[in-house]
Each structure stands twice: as C-alpha cells, then as structure tokens.
Design an enzyme around this catalytic site. Structure first.
Site, PDB file in Angstrom:
ATOM      1  N   GLY A  11      -3.413  21.283  59.821  1.00  0.00           N
ATOM      2  CA  GLY A  11      -1.950  21.291  59.949  1.00  0.00           C
ATOM      3  C   GLY A  11      -1.545  21.371  61.409  1.00  0.00           C
ATOM      4  N   ILE A  16       3.692  25.731  63.054  1.00  0.00           N
ATOM      5  CA  ILE A  16       2.794  26.832  63.440  1.00  0.00           C
ATOM      6  C   ILE A  16       1.716  26.290  64.389  1.00  0.00           C
ATOM      7  CG2 ILE A  16       1.074  28.511  62.631  1.00  0.00           C
ATOM      8  CD1 ILE A  16       2.746  28.864  60.101  1.00  0.00           C
ATOM      9  N   GLN A 112     -11.448  21.121  51.469  1.00  0.00           N
ATOM     10  CA  GLN A 112     -11.670  21.770  52.774  1.00  0.00           C
ATOM     11  C   GLN A 112     -12.752  22.844  52.658  1.00  0.00           C
ATOM     12  OE1 GLN A 112      -7.946  22.946  54.621  1.00  0.00           O
ATOM     13  NE2 GLN A 112      -7.225  20.828  54.768  1.00  0.00           N
ATOM     14  N   GLY A 130      -1.908  28.923  55.337  1.00  0.00           N
ATOM     15  CA  GLY A 130      -1.065  28.090  54.463  1.00  0.00           C
ATOM     16  C   GLY A 130      -0.864  28.727  53.098  1.00  0.00           C
ATOM     17  N   ASN A 131       0.352  28.739  52.639  1.00  0.00           N
ATOM     18  CA  ASN A 131       0.692  29.417  51.375  1.00  0.00           C
ATOM     19  C   ASN A 131       0.466  28.563  50.137  1.00  0.00           C
ATOM     20  OD1 ASN A 131       1.527  32.008  52.156  1.00  0.00           O
ATOM     21  ND2 ASN A 131       3.357  31.096  53.089  1.00  0.00           N
ATOM     22  N   ASP A 159       2.873  40.204  58.120  1.00  0.00           N
ATOM     23  CA  ASP A 159       3.541  41.266  57.362  1.00  0.00           C
ATOM     24  C   ASP A 159       3.268  42.623  58.016  1.00  0.00           C
ATOM     25  OD1 ASP A 159       4.200  39.307  55.265  1.00  0.00           O
ATOM     26  OD2 ASP A 159       2.041  39.319  54.938  1.00  0.00           O
ATOM     27  N   HIS A 187       0.172  38.099  49.963  1.00  0.00           N
ATOM     28  CA  HIS A 187       1.178  37.697  50.952  1.00  0.00           C
ATOM     29  C   HIS A 187       2.305  36.983  50.208  1.00  0.00           C
ATOM     30  CE1 HIS A 187       3.287  36.020  54.318  1.00  0.00           C
ATOM     31  NE2 HIS A 187       3.132  34.810  53.804  1.00  0.00           N
TER      32      HIS A 187
HETATM   33  P1  NAX Z   1       4.717  22.545  58.684  1.00  0.00           P
HETATM   34  O1  NAX Z   1       5.199  21.832  57.490  1.00  0.00           O
HETATM   35  O2  NAX Z   1       5.508  22.502  59.952  1.00  0.00           O
HETATM   36  O3  NAX Z   1       3.259  22.035  59.059  1.00  0.00           O
HETATM   37  C1  NAX Z   1       2.251  21.871  58.104  1.00  0.00           C
HETATM   38  C2  NAX Z   1       1.348  20.766  58.609  1.00  0.00           C
HETATM   39  O4  NAX Z   1       0.231  20.689  57.735  1.00  0.00           O
HETATM   40  C3  NAX Z   1       2.011  19.384  58.614  1.00  0.00           C
HETATM   41  O5  NAX Z   1       1.865  18.808  59.910  1.00  0.00           O
HETATM   42  C4  NAX Z   1       1.236  18.624  57.543  1.00  0.00           C
HETATM   43  O6  NAX Z   1       1.086  17.235  57.870  1.00  0.00           O
HETATM   44  C5  NAX Z   1      -0.105  19.341  57.594  1.00  0.00           C
HETATM   45  N1  NAX Z   1      -0.931  19.144  56.395  1.00  0.00           N
HETATM   46  C6  NAX Z   1      -0.531  19.021  55.108  1.00  0.00           C
HETATM   47  N2  NAX Z   1      -1.585  18.792  54.312  1.00  0.00           N
HETATM   48  C7  NAX Z   1      -2.671  18.799  55.100  1.00  0.00           C
HETATM   49  C8  NAX Z   1      -4.054  18.595  54.864  1.00  0.00           C
HETATM   50  N3  NAX Z   1      -4.518  18.332  53.631  1.00  0.00           N
HETATM   51  N4  NAX Z   1      -4.896  18.666  55.900  1.00  0.00           N
HETATM   52  C9  NAX Z   1      -4.446  18.904  57.154  1.00  0.00           C
HETATM   53  N5  NAX Z   1      -3.141  19.078  57.445  1.00  0.00           N
HETATM   54  C10 NAX Z   1      -2.273  19.028  56.427  1.00  0.00           C
HETATM   55  O7  NAX Z   1       4.467  24.043  58.221  1.00  0.00           O
HETATM   56  P2  NAX Z   1       4.281  25.365  59.112  1.00  0.00           P
HETATM   57  O8  NAX Z   1       5.602  25.961  59.379  1.00  0.00           O
HETATM   58  O9  NAX Z   1       3.395  25.050  60.252  1.00  0.00           O
HETATM   59  O10 NAX Z   1       3.564  26.329  58.059  1.00  0.00           O
HETATM   60  C11 NAX Z   1       2.262  26.079  57.606  1.00  0.00           C
HETATM   61  C12 NAX Z   1       1.909  26.974  56.445  1.00  0.00           C
HETATM   62  O11 NAX Z   1       1.940  28.355  56.822  1.00  0.00           O
HETATM   63  C13 NAX Z   1       2.881  26.874  55.255  1.00  0.00           C
HETATM   64  O12 NAX Z   1       2.111  26.804  54.063  1.00  0.00           O
HETATM   65  C14 NAX Z   1       3.631  28.188  55.312  1.00  0.00           C
HETATM   66  O13 NAX Z   1       4.116  28.567  54.051  1.00  0.00           O
HETATM   67  C15 NAX Z   1       2.563  29.111  55.807  1.00  0.00           C
HETATM   68  N6  NAX Z   1       2.977  30.405  56.371  1.00  0.00           N
HETATM   69  C16 NAX Z   1       2.203  31.484  56.115  1.00  0.00           C
HETATM   70  C17 NAX Z   1       2.471  32.720  56.641  1.00  0.00           C
HETATM   71  C18 NAX Z   1       1.589  33.898  56.362  1.00  0.00           C
HETATM   72  O14 NAX Z   1       1.956  34.992  56.792  1.00  0.00           O
HETATM   73  N7  NAX Z   1       0.451  33.797  55.679  1.00  0.00           N
HETATM   74  C19 NAX Z   1       3.675  32.945  57.471  1.00  0.00           C
HETATM   75  C20 NAX Z   1       4.229  31.695  58.058  1.00  0.00           C
HETATM   76  C21 NAX Z   1       4.188  30.494  57.179  1.00  0.00           C
HETATM   77  O15 NAX Z   1       5.281  30.546  56.298  1.00  0.00           O
END
Ligand code: NAX
Length: 328
Positions: A11, A16, A112, A130-131, A159, A187
């Site tokens: 990602g 992020i 993965q 990723g969530n 958190d 989470h």
């Molecule tokens: P974005 O949507 O800005 O970026 C995600 C990126 O992942 C995109 O560029 C997309 O093309 C890429 N992607 C999708 N499928 C993929 C794959 N199979 N292989 C490689 N890349 C892939 O999201 P972002 O704001 O960066 O957040 C990323 C993840 O973090 C989300 O799932 C979000 O919910 C999660 N979070 C988790 C947190 C935690 O505390 N555990 C907090 C922050 C965030 O909400």
C-alpha cells in the site's frame, strides 16, 4: 558498512505509505546506523503513484537508503524481507457487509502471507496495519506455516498512543511520565484501553484519576472512536499518526521496552488472560532482544474483564467468519 535491512511496505502509494516511507528511509524505523532497502508493493494501477513517491525519496538523498524496488507481485516484493509492513487493504465501502469485507481482505492477505512464507528472510517480522488488522494478520499467518506464528503482529500502537495522550491531558502529567498503559483486544471500536495498571508520575493512574464516569463515558469511547473523529475533522483518515505508530511498533519490537514499562501489540494469543489461543489480540507486552513477551500475572478486575471479553468475542466471531470462508 552494515548490510541493508529489507523493509517491504504494501500500500506504498496510499496516504499512510506517504507518511511512513520517508521516516523509514531517514532511519526512524531501525535507527541511525542501519541502512535500509525499501521494497514497495502496490496494485498495478497504483504503480505509477508509487514510482512518484520513490522519485521523492530519491530527492531526499537519505544517506541510509540503499535502494528502492517497486512491484505489483507479492513474490517479488517480499523477497528477502526482514521487516514487512502490511498497510494496503480493502476499505469498507458503503453497503458492504462484514463478510464481504473479510473476504475481500482475504484475497489480499492470504497470498501475501504465502509470499512471506516462501520468500521472506528467516528473521522476518510482520506488522499488519491494514484493517481489519487483527484478522488480516490471522489470515496472513495461517498462509505462512513455515514462519513462526509469533512473527505476525497487528497494530494497536496508535490506540496506545491515543490513550497516553488522553490520560496526559486529563492528569496534566506529560506522556513521558506515564507508563504501563494497555490496549486489550481488537483494533476496533470494542478495544479496551486499560489504565488500572498504568502509572502517572509514579502513582496508580486509576487512583490518580479517581473518576469512573470519565473512564467509562469519556476516556474509553474517545480512544476507541478517535479514528472516526479524525475522519470527521480532517475529511480523511489518520495517516501521519498511523505511520508514526507503525514506526513505534517496529522500533520497540526491535529495540526493547524501557525497564518498568511495557507497550501494546496485537500478537497471537498463548491463552494468557483467557484469550483463546491463536487469536491475534492486543496485550501488554515487553520486548527485548528482538522478541516480545506478554506481561503475565496482572490482576484483571471486573470492569476490565467485561470489556476484554467483549472485544475478544468480536475477534472470535471474525475468526469463525474467515474460517467459514476458507481463508484460514
Ligand atoms: P489508502 O487507501 O490511502 O492506501 C491504501 C493503499 O493500499 C492504496 O494505495 C492501494 O492501492 C493499496 N493496496 C490495495 N490493495 C493492495 C494490495 N493487494 N497490495 C498492495 N497494495 C494494495 O489507505 P491508508 O489511509 O493508507 O490506510 C491503509 C490501511 O490502514 C487501511 O486499511 C486503514 O483502515 C488502516 N488503518 C489502520 C490503523 C491501525 O491502527 N491499525 C489506523 C490507520 C488506518 O485507518
């Protein structure tokens, strides 16, 4: 010069990723003496955006950055990975049921996990951001039978940091003088930030606060719903703070927790505190020598027990759902 550590980030073109890569490359993940090689994984349509970020990384001329590879193939991106940060995930879109969400993410985290199993370095450490992070980590772990299970972790450090900050505001004690706070469980909105074992300036935090109303009706919901509050205010989800927490998680895992303190990590349960074995649930952990241990022997009062159980029940349901989908 030391051999570079391979850090794979999935990602990488996301928000992020944009906040994370520059800090890894400048040495904040592994320290000022460790060169890193970045291996970026993106989906094909986002490869160009990842290239753009890589151009900016080049333009920083970071002395510790020994190279950047970009791929849309997990088998390539995880090749030789020492640290794997699994950030890219499928977000929940309108009208999507939980089962659809878990299935879509299974399609990402299962391959993965297999790629990590087949190609990562023997010492690989995995952090899933990723969530739904805990269950995505469970899926990846199940697909990697040759990697020790304890190398698969999920992030609750954001958190944890949010809870530190809220407790600091309430007590007027700086975060540097708060210790032993714990995030338990998933989470998600059911997570439980626990201050009963925490200390503020050497005093028990629950006693120092002495305000169960605040604890139940303000502190816990504020921490658990902070992600939604950020979206509401910023018009986009937390990115820099999430990247910072990912850095903290790995940095602590590699470098250790200070004496007398611990941190929160979602790790495969060994059955501690009644959390069913194998669930990836957040616990208080200490780290040393690149390994973590779940803190043992804490008293769990009734207030805490109810809340830990609720979050663990949610994790159990998520595990049942991905099992039914054949993802684990
Ligand atoms: P974005 O949507 O800005 O970026 C995600 C990126 O992942 C995109 O560029 C997309 O093309 C890429 N992607 C999708 N499928 C993929 C794959 N199979 N292989 C490689 N890349 C892939 O999201 P972002 O704001 O960066 O957040 C990323 C993840 O973090 C989300 O799932 C979000 O919910 C999660 N979070 C988790 C947190 C935690 O505390 N555990 C907090 C922050 C965030 O909400």
């Amino acid at each position: 010069p030391r051999t570079p550590v391979n850090v794979t980030v999935t990602g990488a073109a996301g928000q992020i990723g944009y906040a994370l890569l520059f800090r890894i490359a400048s040495g904040h993940l592994l320290g000022p003496d460790t060169p890193v090689r970045l291996r970026l994984l993106e989906i094909t349509p986002a490869l160009s955006a990842a290239e753009g970020t890589a151009m900016e990384l080049d333009d920083c001329a970071f002395p510790l950055l020994s190279g950047i590879d970009i791929s849309d193939d997990p088998n390539v991106a995880f090749d030789g990975a020492n640290v794997a940060l699994l950030v890219g995930a499928r977000p929940r879109t309108k009208g999507m049921e939980r089962g659809d969400l878990l299935e879509a993410n299974g399609g990402i985290f299962k391959p993965q996990g297999k790629a990590i199993n087949d190609h990562a370095a023997d010492d690989v450490k995995v952090l899933v951001v990723g969530n739904p992070a805990n269950t995505n980590a469970l899926i990846a772990r199940a697909a990697a039978p040759d990697v020790p299970a304890e190398r698969f972790t999920a992030m609750t450090r954001l958190d944890h940091n949010r809870a530190l900050s809220q407790l600091s505001k309430k007590t007027g004690v700086p975060v540097s003088e708060i210790r032993r706070l714990t995030i338990w469980g998933n989470h998600s909105a059911t997570q439980y930030p626990d201050i009963f074992h925490a200390e503020v300036a050497g005093k028990n935090a629950a006693e120092a606060v002495a305000d169960e109303q605040w604890l139940a009706n303000e502190f816990i919901p504020t921490v658990a719903k902070r992600g939604a509050a950020i979206i509401e205010a910023r018009g986009a989800s937390s990115a820099a703070s999430a990247a910072n927490a990912a850095i903290d998680h790995v940095h602590t895992w590699v470098n250790g927790t200070p004496d007398g303190d611990w941190t929160s990590m979602a790790v495969p349960s060994d059955g501690s505190y009644g959390v069913p074995e194998g669930l990836i649930s957040s616990f208080p952990v200490t780290t040393a020598g690149g390994e973590y241990r779940i803190v043992q022997g804490l008293d769990v009062n009734e207030f805490s027990r109810t809340r830990i159980d609720a979050s663990v029940t949610e994790l159990t349901e998520e595990r049942e759902a991905v099992r039914a989908l054949g993802l684990i």
